[in-house]
Design a protein around this motif. Structure first.
Motif, PDB file in Angstrom:
ATOM      1  N   ALA A 134       0.838  -1.206   0.000  1.00 54.45           N
ATOM      2  CA  ALA A 134       0.000   0.000   0.000  1.00 54.45           C
ATOM      3  C   ALA A 134       0.870   1.253   0.000  1.00 54.45           C
ATOM      4  CB  ALA A 134      -0.922  -0.007   1.216  1.00 54.45           C
ATOM      5  N   ARG A 135       1.954   1.219   0.755  1.00 52.92           N
ATOM      6  CA  ARG A 135       2.862   2.370   0.784  1.00 52.92           C
ATOM      7  C   ARG A 135       3.517   2.571  -0.588  1.00 52.92           C
ATOM      8  NH1 ARG A 135       7.668   2.178   5.062  1.00 52.92           N
ATOM      9  NH2 ARG A 135       8.103   0.301   3.828  1.00 52.92           N
ATOM     10  N   PHE A 136       3.921   1.479  -1.231  1.00 54.55           N
ATOM     11  CA  PHE A 136       4.509   1.589  -2.571  1.00 54.55           C
ATOM     12  C   PHE A 136       3.534   2.239  -3.542  1.00 54.55           C
ATOM     13  CE2 PHE A 136       4.539  -0.363  -6.802  1.00 54.55           C
ATOM     14  CZ  PHE A 136       5.733   0.148  -7.285  1.00 54.55           C
ATOM     15  N   LEU A 137       2.282   1.809  -3.524  1.00 57.25           N
ATOM     16  CA  LEU A 137       1.292   2.395  -4.427  1.00 57.25           C
ATOM     17  C   LEU A 137       1.146   3.895  -4.174  1.00 57.25           C
ATOM     18  CD1 LEU A 137      -1.515  -0.337  -4.360  1.00 57.25           C
ATOM     19  CD2 LEU A 137       0.008   0.195  -6.258  1.00 57.25           C
ATOM     20  N   ALA A 138       1.074   4.263  -2.895  1.00 55.32           N
ATOM     21  CA  ALA A 138       0.849   5.665  -2.555  1.00 55.32           C
ATOM     22  C   ALA A 138       2.077   6.522  -2.820  1.00 55.32           C
ATOM     23  CB  ALA A 138       0.434   5.779  -1.086  1.00 55.32           C
ATOM     24  N   ILE A 154      -7.009  -0.839  -1.955  1.00 59.89           N
ATOM     25  CA  ILE A 154      -6.710   0.047  -0.824  1.00 59.89           C
ATOM     26  C   ILE A 154      -7.920   0.175   0.089  1.00 59.89           C
ATOM     27  CG2 ILE A 154      -6.125   2.413  -0.181  1.00 59.89           C
ATOM     28  CD1 ILE A 154      -4.351   2.533  -2.653  1.00 59.89           C
ATOM     29  N   ALA A 155      -9.121   0.188  -0.472  1.00 61.41           N
ATOM     30  CA  ALA A 155     -10.320   0.226   0.375  1.00 61.41           C
ATOM     31  C   ALA A 155     -10.367  -0.992   1.290  1.00 61.41           C
ATOM     32  CB  ALA A 155     -11.576   0.296  -0.503  1.00 61.41           C
ATOM     33  N   GLU A 156     -10.064  -2.167   0.765  1.00 65.30           N
ATOM     34  CA  GLU A 156     -10.041  -3.374   1.600  1.00 65.30           C
ATOM     35  C   GLU A 156      -8.922  -3.289   2.637  1.00 65.30           C
ATOM     36  OE1 GLU A 156      -9.844  -6.801  -0.911  1.00 65.30           O
ATOM     37  OE2 GLU A 156     -11.856  -6.489  -1.741  1.00 65.30           O
ATOM     38  N   PHE A 157      -7.754  -2.786   2.225  1.00 61.45           N
ATOM     39  CA  PHE A 157      -6.639  -2.637   3.158  1.00 61.45           C
ATOM     40  C   PHE A 157      -7.009  -1.689   4.295  1.00 61.45           C
ATOM     41  CE2 PHE A 157      -3.027   0.103   4.337  1.00 61.45           C
ATOM     42  CZ  PHE A 157      -2.222  -0.837   4.964  1.00 61.45           C
ATOM     43  N   GLN A 158      -7.669  -0.586   3.994  1.00 61.89           N
ATOM     44  CA  GLN A 158      -8.050   0.371   5.032  1.00 61.89           C
ATOM     45  C   GLN A 158      -8.973  -0.278   6.059  1.00 61.89           C
ATOM     46  OE1 GLN A 158      -5.687   2.599   4.393  1.00 61.89           O
ATOM     47  NE2 GLN A 158      -7.041   4.345   4.619  1.00 61.89           N
ATOM     48  N   GLN A 159      -9.901  -1.083   5.584  1.00 61.84           N
ATOM     49  CA  GLN A 159     -10.831  -1.743   6.502  1.00 61.84           C
ATOM     50  C   GLN A 159     -10.111  -2.730   7.418  1.00 61.84           C
ATOM     51  OE1 GLN A 159     -13.503  -3.233   3.447  1.00 61.84           O
ATOM     52  NE2 GLN A 159     -15.075  -1.761   4.033  1.00 61.84           N
ATOM     53  N   VAL A 160      -9.215  -3.512   6.850  1.00 62.76           N
ATOM     54  CA  VAL A 160      -8.520  -4.517   7.655  1.00 62.76           C
ATOM     55  C   VAL A 160      -7.516  -3.863   8.597  1.00 62.76           C
ATOM     56  CG1 VAL A 160      -7.025  -6.554   7.561  1.00 62.76           C
ATOM     57  CG2 VAL A 160      -8.891  -6.296   5.920  1.00 62.76           C
ATOM     58  N   ALA A 161      -6.838  -2.815   8.129  1.00 60.36           N
ATOM     59  CA  ALA A 161      -5.900  -2.111   8.997  1.00 60.36           C
ATOM     60  C   ALA A 161      -6.610  -1.551  10.223  1.00 60.36           C
ATOM     61  CB  ALA A 161      -5.211  -0.993   8.220  1.00 60.36           C
ATOM     62  N   ALA A 162      -7.831  -1.080  10.050  1.00 58.98           N
ATOM     63  CA  ALA A 162      -8.592  -0.571  11.192  1.00 58.98           C
ATOM     64  C   ALA A 162      -8.953  -1.684  12.169  1.00 58.98           C
ATOM     65  CB  ALA A 162      -9.852   0.128  10.692  1.00 58.98           C
ATOM     66  N   LEU A 163      -9.161  -2.887  11.653  1.00 59.25           N
ATOM     67  CA  LEU A 163      -9.499  -4.021  12.522  1.00 59.25           C
ATOM     68  C   LEU A 163      -8.367  -4.355  13.476  1.00 59.25           C
ATOM     69  CD1 LEU A 163     -11.092  -6.643  10.088  1.00 59.25           C
ATOM     70  CD2 LEU A 163     -12.260  -5.176  11.716  1.00 59.25           C
ATOM     71  N   ALA A 173       2.999   0.594  15.027  1.00 63.24           N
ATOM     72  CA  ALA A 173       1.725   1.309  14.974  1.00 63.24           C
ATOM     73  C   ALA A 173       1.857   2.637  14.249  1.00 63.24           C
ATOM     74  CB  ALA A 173       1.171   1.522  16.385  1.00 63.24           C
ATOM     75  N   ASN A 174       2.912   3.388  14.512  1.00 63.62           N
ATOM     76  CA  ASN A 174       3.076   4.692  13.860  1.00 63.62           C
ATOM     77  C   ASN A 174       3.282   4.544  12.356  1.00 63.62           C
ATOM     78  OD1 ASN A 174       2.794   6.073  16.271  1.00 63.62           O
ATOM     79  ND2 ASN A 174       5.004   6.117  16.676  1.00 63.62           N
ATOM     80  N   LEU A 175       4.071   3.526  11.975  1.00 65.41           N
ATOM     81  CA  LEU A 175       4.297   3.287  10.551  1.00 65.41           C
ATOM     82  C   LEU A 175       2.998   2.901   9.864  1.00 65.41           C
ATOM     83  CD1 LEU A 175       6.093   2.970   8.091  1.00 65.41           C
ATOM     84  CD2 LEU A 175       6.734   0.695   8.909  1.00 65.41           C
ATOM     85  N   MET A 176       2.227   2.003  10.488  1.00 63.22           N
ATOM     86  CA  MET A 176       0.961   1.587   9.897  1.00 63.22           C
ATOM     87  C   MET A 176       0.010   2.764   9.771  1.00 63.22           C
ATOM     88  SD  MET A 176      -0.906  -0.808   8.575  1.00 63.22           S
ATOM     89  CE  MET A 176      -0.270  -2.420   9.066  1.00 63.22           C
ATOM     90  N   GLU A 177      -0.046   3.606  10.783  1.00 63.41           N
ATOM     91  CA  GLU A 177      -0.930   4.769  10.730  1.00 63.41           C
ATOM     92  C   GLU A 177      -0.527   5.704   9.592  1.00 63.41           C
ATOM     93  OE1 GLU A 177      -2.670   8.364  13.579  1.00 63.41           O
ATOM     94  OE2 GLU A 177      -0.880   7.242  14.188  1.00 63.41           O
ATOM     95  N   GLY A 178       0.786   5.923   9.432  1.00 71.08           N
ATOM     96  CA  GLY A 178       1.246   6.779   8.352  1.00 71.08           C
ATOM     97  C   GLY A 178       0.880   6.235   6.989  1.00 71.08           C
TER      98      GLY A 178
END
Length: 678
Positions: free
Chosen positions: A291-295, A411-420, A429-434
């Motif tokens: 996800a970071r690579f894409l962004a 990315i929409a699916e990733f956002q949902q799972v990351a929140a879980l 945690a800080n890296l994931m949040e970024g």
């Protein structure tokens, strides 16, 4: 006169200074061939293609070769990513004539576009001889050339035909497809087949859903093993994240270094869903880094996602990415240099060229001691900073609608799972949040760009660049992937406008692309007429248009309750079912959608004032069956059909679960919701 200077395609612009009198694909080029009574030489490739660059340097930049081309042919250059319809027709012809395909693709055609000789890459000497032979045959053996062309058109018309066998895509067929994949599986290295080895993302998505439905440990193990092998190998960029197009060997060691948007989007979905279903730490890390690579690497501010990073840097493949032991020491010092060499398997003999190595992850870093993990992260940061000072591969900046749709959904699916799985005490945690913040911004940017720029007069355009939309019309995969992405945006944001946009695109697809047998053509009924109308049902590097449109129809039907879209999805899948039974490796996306239909799919509505952090929503997302749609928000929230007429029982957050439009009783606890979903 070379006519490519005003092209929007980066690939065509790469050839704008050639001495070849290139034309873009247009009616005028074929009219010129008819006027001169010469064949058309059609050269098809794409910007990140290594051998396209080689043939360009050897032949198209050579004055003598260009003169032969200009004297005896009208020369047309085509970007396969901009015109997949043209590419599909002539690739089918190339495969019919030679038994194989690939790029660069070289096609000789009559002035009406009928192909009569096809091939791929030709070294300069061979190409020069071929030019002479074809020119002579056109002058002296015209009747034989025309007969050959007629035979090719007849062959490719049959290969792309609609109206074949149909059958329901049943549980038995999907189980047989999973068994076939298991029988073809590489038990040692993961994946399927030998060299070159491509990431089987769509097959893995299917197997994950098959495991969910059946509990098959075999399907899950194939996914786990393949994902770990790819992530540890040179296919995966161990420093910046993201995946290369394929491995030149059978064990994921040395990649072909181009990085494509579509591969990374589909692989992000795979690792995200593996993480969701198992909590696997490696899958979590790789999903985050992809996800970071894409962004970071492919997103363009104010636009969408670029198509690719080139395989070559300054004409040298791998120049940016490979390392020797000495280079590691120069960047890291003696002690950390040895640590990195051991960790990434960088040896004196090397795994690539000239004693250099592609970085591979030799140690299980995800479950290592925290001190080791911190050292690894520090080393990665220092190596990446040093690598950023090297020459960098070029980026193909055109925005392709379908591929952006795949990225938005992923990315929409990733956002949902990351929140879980958010945990404040997690060391990352800080890296994931970024990553979630920048990925969310890139996803929304891309969706807005597609809606504002690519949708023109209710129809979808294929490409844009620098915020300017191109002329090529959207093909079926564009409509399917973008509509599925808009459905994903609707679920993530609760905004009704995304669902409206998805419905508009699907209505166009049903009106303009549908075939009489329930399937779909890849081009609209009012699109430019080619020598045959393509209708390929197989999934290849990206989902087939038919698979993509079915995925969108299934999601849209579940989100709206409008059954005609689900019926259209059933009919279209029935045209693919006979192929699923015989060729599982080339129908992964279709089989994945088949699992969703077999599941119901489930429709889950969570009535809540907290559509982000409600425990009911977390339970729904974590345990959602294959292909389920999930929305959360207030009762009767405007633009969200699944929340209509669904009150909060007793003023408490309430979940409503339906399957195939038949609903269970509403529940107010996560435990009761999980019981309904498992």
């Amino acid at each position: 006169m070379n006519r490519l200077a005003d092209a929007t395609s980066p690939y065509l612009l790469q050839h704008a200074d050639n001495p070849v009198d290139w034309w873009p694909w247009c009616d005028e080029a074929f009219a010129e061939a008819k006027r001169r009574d010469v064949p058309v030489l059609i050269s098809v490739g794409y910007a990140a293609c290594h051998w396209c660059h080689v043939m360009a340097h050897e032949s198209f930049e050579n004055e003598g070769v260009a003169q032969l081309m200009n004297d005896d042919f009208v020369c047309v250059k085509v970007d396969r990513e901009e015109r997949p319809d043209v590419d599909a027709v002539y690739m089918t012809a190339t495969q019919a004539m030679t038994g194989q395909g690939g790029w660069p693709m070289t096609v000789f055609a009559t002035p009406d576009g009928t192909p009569f000789f096809c091939g791929t890459y030709f070294p300069r000497a061979n190409f020069v001889r071929l030019l002479g032979s074809v020119a002579t045959a056109w002058r002296d053996q015209r009747d034989a050339v025309l007969r050959q062309g007629a035979a090719v058109v007849e062959a490719i018309g049959g290969a792309q035909a609609v109206g074949g066998l149909t059958a329901p895509l049943t549980a038995e067929l999907l189980d047989a497809a999973a068994d076939q994949l298991a029988s073809e599986y590489d038990e040692t290295n993961g994946g399927f087949g030998g060299a070159p080895k491509f990431p089987p993302h769509m097959n893995l998505l299917f197997l994950l859903r098959h495991h969910q439905r059946t509990g098959s440990p075999r399907s899950l193990e194939i996914v786990r093993h393949t994902c770990e092998a790819m992530a540890r190998g040179g296919l995966h960029d161990q420093l910046a994240g993201g995946f290369a197009r394929y491995s030149v060997d059978g064990h994921w060691t040395v990649p072909h270094f181009e990085k494509m948007l579509y591969d990374n989007a589909l692989l992000l979905r795979v690792y995200t869903q593996l993480w969701r279903l198992t909590g696997d730490r490696l899958a979590r890390r790789v999903a985050r880094d992809t996800a970071r690579f894409l962004a970071d690497e492919l997103h363009r501010a104010g636009e969408g996602f670029a198509s690719a990073l080139d395989a070559d840097t300054e004409g040298v493949e791998g120049l940016t990415y490979v390392w020797t032991p000495q280079q590691l020491v120069e960047v890291l010092g003696e002690e950390d240099g040895r640590f990195a060499a051991d960790l990434f398997e960088v040896t004196e003999p090397g795994t690539f060229e000239h004693g250099a190595s592609v970085l591979r992850l030799a140690r299980d870093i995800d479950d290592a001691d925290p001190a080791v993990r911190r050292r690894w992260q520090e080393v990665v940061g220092r190596l990446l900073a040093a690598r950023d000072t090297r020459p960098q591969p070029a980026r193909d900046d055109k925005v392709v609608a379908a591929w952006n749709g795949l990225a938005i959904t992923a990315i929409a699916e990733f956002q949902q799972v990351a929140a879980l799985y958010a945990a404040p005490e997690d060391e990352d945690a800080n890296l994931m949040e970024g990553v979630t913040i920048v990925a969310d911004g890139a996803m929304r940017d891309a969706a807005e760009h597609l809606a504002a720029v690519h949708v023109v007069d209710g129809r979808l355009r294929r490409v844009s660049r620098d915020k300017v939309v191109g002329e090529p019309a959207g093909v079926l995969e564009d409509y399917g992937c973008v509509a599925e992405a808009f459905c994903a945006m609707h679920q993530l944001t609760g905004e009704g406008r995304w669902l409206v946009l998805a419905g508009q695109l699907l209505d166009v697809a049903l009106a303009r692309f549908a075939a009489p047998d329930g399937g779909f053509y890849d081009t609209a009924d009012d699109a430019e007429r080619l020598v045959t109308r393509p209708a390929d049902p197989t999934d290849n590097a990206t989902p087939a248009g038919r698979s993509a449109i079915v995925a969108a129809l299934v999601a849209y039907a579940a989100l709206t309750g409008e059954t005609r879209y689900g019926e259209a999805a059933d009919a279209a899948l029935s045209t693919v079912a006979p192929i699923v039974a015989r060729h599982a490796r080339f129908t992964g996306y279709a089989a994945m959608v088949g699992e969703a239909l077999l599941s119901g799919p489930y429709e889950i509505a969570v009535v809540t004032d907290d559509p982000v952090g409600d425990p009911l929503l977390a339970a729904a997302l974590r345990h959602a069956p294959p292909g389920a749609v999930v929305v959360a928000g207030r009762t009767d929230q405007p633009g969200v059909p699944l929340l209509a007429d669904r009150p909060a029982l007793g003023g408490r957050p309430t979940a409503y679960v339906c399957r195939g439009f038949v609903c269970d009783r509403p529940v107010t606890t996560a435990e009761d919701l999980v019981a309904q979903l498992t």
